[in-house]
Scaffold this active site. Structure first.
Site, mmCIF file in Angstrom:
data_model
loop_
_atom_site.group_PDB
_atom_site.id
_atom_site.type_symbol
_atom_site.label_atom_id
_atom_site.label_comp_id
_atom_site.label_asym_id
_atom_site.label_seq_id
_atom_site.Cartn_x
_atom_site.Cartn_y
_atom_site.Cartn_z
ATOM 1 N N SER A 120 -74.681 33.221 84.506
ATOM 2 C CA SER A 120 -74.576 34.608 84.288
ATOM 3 C C SER A 120 -75.136 35.338 85.497
ATOM 4 O O SER A 120 -75.081 36.769 85.735
ATOM 5 C CB SER A 120 -75.324 35.333 83.262
ATOM 6 N N HIS A 141 -67.237 33.150 83.864
ATOM 7 C CA HIS A 141 -68.546 33.509 83.057
ATOM 8 C C HIS A 141 -67.776 34.286 81.634
ATOM 9 O O HIS A 141 -67.268 35.136 81.784
ATOM 10 C CB HIS A 141 -69.232 34.963 83.737
ATOM 11 N N GLU A 153 -65.484 36.855 83.020
ATOM 12 C CA GLU A 153 -65.726 37.318 84.352
ATOM 13 C C GLU A 153 -65.456 36.306 85.412
ATOM 14 O O GLU A 153 -66.069 35.167 85.391
ATOM 15 C CB GLU A 153 -66.985 37.843 84.363
ATOM 16 N N ASN A 191 -73.469 41.764 84.374
ATOM 17 C CA ASN A 191 -74.940 41.990 84.292
ATOM 18 C C ASN A 191 -75.733 42.863 85.074
ATOM 19 O O ASN A 191 -76.668 43.615 84.977
ATOM 20 C CB ASN A 191 -75.664 40.565 84.429
HETATM 21 N N1 CAA Z 1 -67.065 32.120 65.692
HETATM 22 C C1 CAA Z 1 -66.336 32.601 64.498
HETATM 23 N N2 CAA Z 1 -66.658 33.610 63.814
HETATM 24 C C2 CAA Z 1 -67.973 34.198 64.239
HETATM 25 C C3 CAA Z 1 -68.568 33.830 65.330
HETATM 26 C C4 CAA Z 1 -67.976 32.673 66.074
HETATM 27 N N3 CAA Z 1 -68.760 32.211 67.129
HETATM 28 N N4 CAA Z 1 -69.602 34.447 65.453
HETATM 29 C C5 CAA Z 1 -69.641 35.463 64.695
HETATM 30 N N5 CAA Z 1 -68.357 35.333 63.851
HETATM 31 C C6 CAA Z 1 -67.922 36.053 62.662
HETATM 32 C C7 CAA Z 1 -69.392 36.503 61.664
HETATM 33 O O1 CAA Z 1 -69.667 35.326 60.949
HETATM 34 C C8 CAA Z 1 -68.652 37.530 60.969
HETATM 35 O O2 CAA Z 1 -68.145 37.091 59.936
HETATM 36 P P1 CAA Z 1 -67.962 37.837 58.333
HETATM 37 O O3 CAA Z 1 -67.478 38.917 58.636
HETATM 38 O O4 CAA Z 1 -67.382 36.626 57.477
HETATM 39 O O5 CAA Z 1 -69.366 37.655 58.051
HETATM 40 C C9 CAA Z 1 -67.640 38.013 62.129
HETATM 41 O O6 CAA Z 1 -67.517 37.232 62.911
HETATM 42 C C10 CAA Z 1 -68.153 39.590 62.503
HETATM 43 O O7 CAA Z 1 -69.615 39.267 62.631
HETATM 44 P P2 CAA Z 1 -70.480 40.379 62.387
HETATM 45 O O8 CAA Z 1 -70.497 40.687 60.897
HETATM 46 O O9 CAA Z 1 -71.735 39.952 62.622
HETATM 47 O O10 CAA Z 1 -70.067 41.879 62.934
HETATM 48 P P3 CAA Z 1 -69.607 42.364 64.137
HETATM 49 O O11 CAA Z 1 -68.452 43.165 63.894
HETATM 50 O O12 CAA Z 1 -70.921 43.156 64.621
HETATM 51 O O13 CAA Z 1 -69.150 41.422 65.322
HETATM 52 C C11 CAA Z 1 -69.989 40.874 67.522
HETATM 53 C C12 CAA Z 1 -70.187 40.417 66.125
HETATM 54 C C13 CAA Z 1 -68.388 40.343 67.773
HETATM 55 C C14 CAA Z 1 -70.827 39.535 68.013
HETATM 56 C C15 CAA Z 1 -70.200 42.281 67.826
HETATM 57 O O14 CAA Z 1 -71.309 42.552 67.285
HETATM 58 C C16 CAA Z 1 -70.315 42.414 69.443
HETATM 59 O O15 CAA Z 1 -69.193 42.484 69.742
HETATM 60 N N6 CAA Z 1 -71.489 42.294 69.815
HETATM 61 C C17 CAA Z 1 -71.600 42.467 71.354
HETATM 62 C C18 CAA Z 1 -71.682 41.099 71.877
HETATM 63 C C19 CAA Z 1 -71.679 41.325 73.269
HETATM 64 O O16 CAA Z 1 -72.311 42.242 73.801
HETATM 65 N N7 CAA Z 1 -71.863 39.956 73.957
HETATM 66 C C20 CAA Z 1 -71.864 39.780 75.348
HETATM 67 C C21 CAA Z 1 -73.231 39.244 75.606
HETATM 68 S S1 CAA Z 1 -73.633 39.459 77.256
HETATM 69 C C22 CAA Z 1 -73.201 37.831 77.594
HETATM 70 O O17 CAA Z 1 -72.899 37.089 76.755
HETATM 71 C C23 CAA Z 1 -73.275 37.603 79.077
HETATM 72 C C24 CAA Z 1 -74.616 37.427 79.776
HETATM 73 O O18 CAA Z 1 -74.492 37.003 81.022
HETATM 74 C C25 CAA Z 1 -75.823 37.950 79.126
#
Ligand code: CAA
Length: 283
Positions: A120, A141, A153, A191
């Site tokens: 990252s 990424h 990315e 980031n």
């Molecule tokens: N595989 C399958 N299903 C999954 C899963 C996975 N790995 N992770 C979550 N789910 C499922 C959950 O279990 C949930 O299922 P149910 O509806 O049956 O409970 C469903 O997906 C939706 O999850 P949530 O109910 O928690 O609800 P949500 O709508 O908030 O979705 C999310 C979750 C997609 C994570 C959403 O919150 C989101 O997009 N969050 C932001 C994530 C983000 O910004 N990621 C980038 C981080 S930065 C990075 O990664 C890079 C870095 O360099 C730091």
């Protein structure tokens, strides 16, 4: 491009297992390598749970889940990657460890194979320079959770060739992901923009501008972000956020990237977010 059918994934942590899963779902044989047998066991279980979730929701036929699982193999030795035609590294975020691994991968894999890193924030150019094939080293990424997030990315190092970038772009599309190219400057695109927002949210909390709930609600409902910045910081890991901010601060030299003292204090306390069950919230 169609020759790419055996993928090596090094590192079986949260990102590595998600990456292995999406390649297996896309029809590739995937060899996952990690020195820790416990990490491999956890990775297997996490992938099984994730695929089960998709089957439960009717998003994936059970037969495709079984086929994806059958394409995955797990082991402790990098020698398993001698036959790979594309490698993704997802080990610990330490330049020294990654450079040593890239030098090993350069020896073990066939000469034409692209070696990519899920880093990252570590310089792709520095990883390429640890090999004799810097034109074939690039950043790939993925975002967490990998099976759900559609962005990849793709980071072009100083010496990465246009051909390698095109191959990686096409591979991302085969995974059903959208690739975006970024240049190799600290924090790339994602980031460089995300971490200052998270840092500012932590500064706002430190100064008492709002409670964690207030700050997150403003960004969720006011800006339609799926998670507020403090919830997202807990999800990413506060130690990871701090490390990335340090890279931005040092690499770009601008005081606007200075990590918030409250972030430093929370990391010093071991309150790292979801993984330690305590960050800006309790889990
Ligand atoms: N595989 C399958 N299903 C999954 C899963 C996975 N790995 N992770 C979550 N789910 C499922 C959950 O279990 C949930 O299922 P149910 O509806 O049956 O409970 C469903 O997906 C939706 O999850 P949530 O109910 O928690 O609800 P949500 O709508 O908030 O979705 C999310 C979750 C997609 C994570 C959403 O919150 C989101 O997009 N969050 C932001 C994530 C983000 O910004 N990621 C980038 C981080 S930065 C990075 O990664 C890079 C870095 O360099 C730091």
């Amino acid at each position: 491009m169609t020759d790419i059918n055996t993928i090596g994934v090094v590192g079986a942590g949260t990102m590595g297992n998600g990456i292995a899963q999406v390649f297996a779902q896309a029809g590739c044989a995937v060899r996952v390598v990690d020195a820790l047998p416990a990490a491999l066991d956890r990775a297997k279980q996490t992938i099984e749970r994730s695929l089960a979730k998709f089957v439960e929701k009717g998003k994936l036929p059970a037969a495709e889940r079984d086929a994806a699982l059958a394409r995955l193999s797990f082991g402790g030795s990098l020698d398993a990657l001698a036959e790979a035609n594309f490698v993704v590294e997802a080990i610990v975020e330490e330049t020294g460890a990654k450079r040593a691994l890239f030098a090993d991968l350069d020896r073990i894999t066939r000469p034409g194979v692209i070696l990519s890193s899920n880093t990252s924030s570590i310089s792709i150019t520095a990883l390429g320079a640890a090999t004799k094939r810097p034109d074939k080293v690039l950043g790939m990424h993925f975002m967490n959770p990998v099976p759900l997030m559609t962005l990849v990315e793709l980071v072009r190092g100083q010496a990465t060739s246009a051909e390698s970038m095109q191959t990686a772009m096409a591979l991302c599309r085969r995974l059903g992901k959208t690739p975006v190219e970024a240049a190799d400057y600290p924090g790339f695109i994602s980031n460089r923009i995300l971490m200052p927002m998270i840092n500012e949210a932590i500064c706002a909390l430190m100064e008492g501008v709002g409670s964690p709930e207030a700050i997150d609600t403003v960004m969720k409902l006011g800006m339609n972000h799926p998670m507020g910045p403090l919830t997202l910081a807990d999800f990413i890991g506060l130690d990871v956020c701090l490390a990335i901010l340090e890279v931005l601060h040092q690499g770009l030299g601008d005081p606007k990237y200075r990590p918030c003292p409250l972030l430093r204090r929370m990391v010093a306390a071991g309150h790292l977010g979801r993984k330690t069950k305590r960050g800006f919230y309790e889990y």
